[in-house]
Design a protein around this motif. Sequence first.
Motif, PDB file in Angstrom:
ATOM      1  N   ALA A 288      34.874  82.344  58.715  1.00 52.17           N
ATOM      2  CA  ALA A 288      33.847  83.081  57.963  1.00 52.17           C
ATOM      3  C   ALA A 288      33.564  84.417  58.636  1.00 52.17           C
ATOM      4  CB  ALA A 288      32.573  82.251  57.852  1.00 52.17           C
ATOM      5  N   ILE A 289      33.535  84.433  59.958  1.00 54.97           N
ATOM      6  CA  ILE A 289      33.297  85.689  60.679  1.00 54.97           C
ATOM      7  C   ILE A 289      34.459  86.648  60.450  1.00 54.97           C
ATOM      8  CG2 ILE A 289      33.008  86.712  62.970  1.00 54.97           C
ATOM      9  CD1 ILE A 289      31.578  84.130  63.811  1.00 54.97           C
ATOM     10  N   ARG A 290      35.674  86.122  60.519  1.00 57.64           N
ATOM     11  CA  ARG A 290      36.843  86.977  60.250  1.00 57.64           C
ATOM     12  C   ARG A 290      36.786  87.540  58.831  1.00 57.64           C
ATOM     13  NH1 ARG A 290      39.592  82.719  63.143  1.00 57.64           N
ATOM     14  NH2 ARG A 290      40.288  83.492  65.183  1.00 57.64           N
ATOM     15  N   ALA A 291      36.349  86.715  57.887  1.00 53.01           N
ATOM     16  CA  ALA A 291      36.312  87.145  56.485  1.00 53.01           C
ATOM     17  C   ALA A 291      35.352  88.316  56.274  1.00 53.01           C
ATOM     18  CB  ALA A 291      35.920  85.974  55.590  1.00 53.01           C
ATOM     19  N   VAL A 292      34.186  88.285  56.918  1.00 57.84           N
ATOM     20  CA  VAL A 292      33.223  89.379  56.695  1.00 57.84           C
ATOM     21  C   VAL A 292      33.612  90.639  57.460  1.00 57.84           C
ATOM     22  CG1 VAL A 292      31.341  87.743  56.285  1.00 57.84           C
ATOM     23  CG2 VAL A 292      31.638  88.715  58.556  1.00 57.84           C
ATOM     24  N   LEU A 293      34.427  90.500  58.491  1.00 53.96           N
ATOM     25  CA  LEU A 293      34.855  91.684  59.243  1.00 53.96           C
ATOM     26  C   LEU A 293      36.123  92.312  58.675  1.00 53.96           C
ATOM     27  CD1 LEU A 293      34.129  90.555  62.912  1.00 53.96           C
ATOM     28  CD2 LEU A 293      32.854  92.198  61.521  1.00 53.96           C
ATOM     29  N   ASP A 294      36.820  91.573  57.815  1.00 56.61           N
ATOM     30  CA  ASP A 294      38.018  92.128  57.173  1.00 56.61           C
ATOM     31  C   ASP A 294      38.164  91.559  55.770  1.00 56.61           C
ATOM     32  OD1 ASP A 294      40.339  93.601  56.861  1.00 56.61           O
ATOM     33  OD2 ASP A 294      41.616  92.057  57.771  1.00 56.61           O
ATOM     34  N   PRO A 295      37.190  91.856  54.887  1.00 61.80           N
ATOM     35  CA  PRO A 295      37.220  91.273  53.544  1.00 61.80           C
ATOM     36  C   PRO A 295      38.274  91.959  52.670  1.00 61.80           C
ATOM     37  CG  PRO A 295      35.411  92.821  53.726  1.00 61.80           C
ATOM     38  CD  PRO A 295      36.007  92.729  55.095  1.00 61.80           C
ATOM     39  N   PRO A 296      38.841  91.234  51.711  1.00 57.75           N
ATOM     40  CA  PRO A 296      39.763  91.872  50.760  1.00 57.75           C
ATOM     41  C   PRO A 296      38.984  92.755  49.790  1.00 57.75           C
ATOM     42  CG  PRO A 296      39.352  89.601  50.129  1.00 57.75           C
ATOM     43  CD  PRO A 296      38.674  89.800  51.451  1.00 57.75           C
ATOM     44  N   GLU A 297      39.679  93.616  49.099  1.00 58.86           N
ATOM     45  CA  GLU A 297      39.023  94.452  48.085  1.00 58.86           C
ATOM     46  C   GLU A 297      38.733  93.608  46.845  1.00 58.86           C
ATOM     47  OE1 GLU A 297      41.006  98.023  47.106  1.00 58.86           O
ATOM     48  OE2 GLU A 297      41.245  98.674  49.201  1.00 58.86           O
ATOM     49  N   THR A 298      37.587  93.828  46.244  1.00 61.02           N
ATOM     50  CA  THR A 298      37.249  93.102  45.025  1.00 61.02           C
ATOM     51  C   THR A 298      36.242  93.899  44.206  1.00 61.02           C
ATOM     52  OG1 THR A 298      36.491  90.971  44.135  1.00 61.02           O
ATOM     53  CG2 THR A 298      35.293  91.830  46.018  1.00 61.02           C
ATOM     54  N   GLU A 299      36.243  93.624  42.925  1.00 64.83           N
ATOM     55  CA  GLU A 299      35.219  94.194  42.035  1.00 64.83           C
ATOM     56  C   GLU A 299      34.241  93.118  41.579  1.00 64.83           C
ATOM     57  OE1 GLU A 299      36.947  96.379  38.835  1.00 64.83           O
ATOM     58  OE2 GLU A 299      38.143  97.672  40.132  1.00 64.83           O
ATOM     59  N   TYR A 300      34.465  91.901  42.043  1.00 68.44           N
ATOM     60  CA  TYR A 300      33.553  90.833  41.683  1.00 68.44           C
ATOM     61  C   TYR A 300      32.203  91.051  42.356  1.00 68.44           C
ATOM     62  CZ  TYR A 300      37.538  88.118  39.956  1.00 68.44           C
ATOM     63  OH  TYR A 300      38.633  87.673  39.255  1.00 68.44           O
ATOM     64  N   VAL A 301      31.138  90.834  41.593  1.00 71.82           N
ATOM     65  CA  VAL A 301      29.795  90.934  42.156  1.00 71.82           C
ATOM     66  C   VAL A 301      28.917  89.744  41.761  1.00 71.82           C
ATOM     67  CG1 VAL A 301      29.694  93.433  42.448  1.00 71.82           C
ATOM     68  CG2 VAL A 301      29.125  92.431  40.216  1.00 71.82           C
ATOM     69  N   PHE A 302      29.475  88.811  40.966  1.00 73.48           N
ATOM     70  CA  PHE A 302      28.745  87.615  40.559  1.00 73.48           C
ATOM     71  C   PHE A 302      29.619  86.386  40.782  1.00 73.48           C
ATOM     72  CE2 PHE A 302      27.219  91.013  37.712  1.00 73.48           C
ATOM     73  CZ  PHE A 302      25.856  90.973  37.962  1.00 73.48           C
ATOM     74  N   PHE A 303      28.984  85.261  41.079  1.00 69.94           N
ATOM     75  CA  PHE A 303      29.719  84.003  41.108  1.00 69.94           C
ATOM     76  C   PHE A 303      28.753  82.850  40.867  1.00 69.94           C
ATOM     77  CE2 PHE A 303      28.106  84.434  45.332  1.00 69.94           C
ATOM     78  CZ  PHE A 303      28.042  83.169  45.911  1.00 69.94           C
ATOM     79  N   VAL A 304      29.313  81.764  40.333  1.00 70.20           N
ATOM     80  CA  VAL A 304      28.527  80.566  40.047  1.00 70.20           C
ATOM     81  C   VAL A 304      29.419  79.364  40.298  1.00 70.20           C
ATOM     82  CG1 VAL A 304      29.156  80.458  37.596  1.00 70.20           C
ATOM     83  CG2 VAL A 304      26.999  79.437  38.367  1.00 70.20           C
TER      84      VAL A 304
END
Length: 341
Positions: A288-304
């Motif tokens: 999770a720490i790695r993910a927030v320090l090197d996130p992929p590009e996305t246009e998503y801003v909502f999830f359920v």
Amino acid sequence: MRFLKTLFVWMLMLAFLAAAGAGAGWVWYNNELTAPGPLTEETVIEVAPGESLASVAARLEADGVIKDARLMRLKSRIDGTELDIKTGEYIIDKGASVNQVLSILIEGRSLLHKITLPEGRTTAQLLRIIEKDKLLEGDMPEVLPEEGTLLPDTYMFHRGMTRIQLIEKMEKAQADLLAELWPTRQEGLPIETPYEAVILASVVEKETGRADERPEIAALFTTRLKRGMRLQSDPTIIYGISKGEPLYNKAGQRRTLYRSEIDRHTEWNTYQVDGLPKTPICNPGADAIRAVLDPPETEYVFFVADGKGGHLFAKTNAEHERNVAAYRAYERQEIARERAN
């Protein structure tokens, strides 16, 4: 003169016999050291702190691990290793010789135990797991670690490790990971310190139990922060209410959030506050720490939630509303199926 010659011959014979005896004794000694021991099956032995080799050898003889404690003591004296045995718990193989047993004790190849401390648990929850472990020793620390400062993982430890030592090991693992990852972080992230990275990672960790979704959710939250949108994460509301403990109704059943709780202002409720919550809401794992320090590009801003352990992602509010409707329809189907059964 003849007497002297006879005496000389006798002296040579005695010297020869002594040498032969010594040689035979040396052969016997080495054979005994390497001969299979009396153990008929694998066993575990323990060397307590401060225990002498003499004490250990006597106990091993009494327990049928070795045949002769005196032989082990003699071997250690000749080698100068009497003081070299190490505290620990050791596996001794069936038929292990004195040499093999002594080598295990001197080299310290002690038995390792493990404790699993899962990602996404609060510090209080992790400490309860540590406190209940019967193989760890000692009291819990008087000053408890702060939220988010422990790195969840499966840790290996020797018998004799204290609870405080394990906690310190987890804190060091967290600090070392951040020291490694922070300098290589992606440019332009909406977080300014390693501590903020842990806060955001803790929210990501609580939002999904699926490893494949962590990068996507990290990217989604990063995009929301960059656009000035609130995170609107339900687990942050729960942390503000119960410090991360599950919520229950009056019947003792797990429940979802009430509307009043969503509207309640706390320093962690990301429906009510801009940016990040005040502190981490759990202890995130390394991924999770790695993910927030090197996130992929996305246009998503909502999830359920999709009701199947994953999530449905959306780029627009309209698309998100359709996903919410699909999830609610799935819920109704599941409730109807349960009632039918």
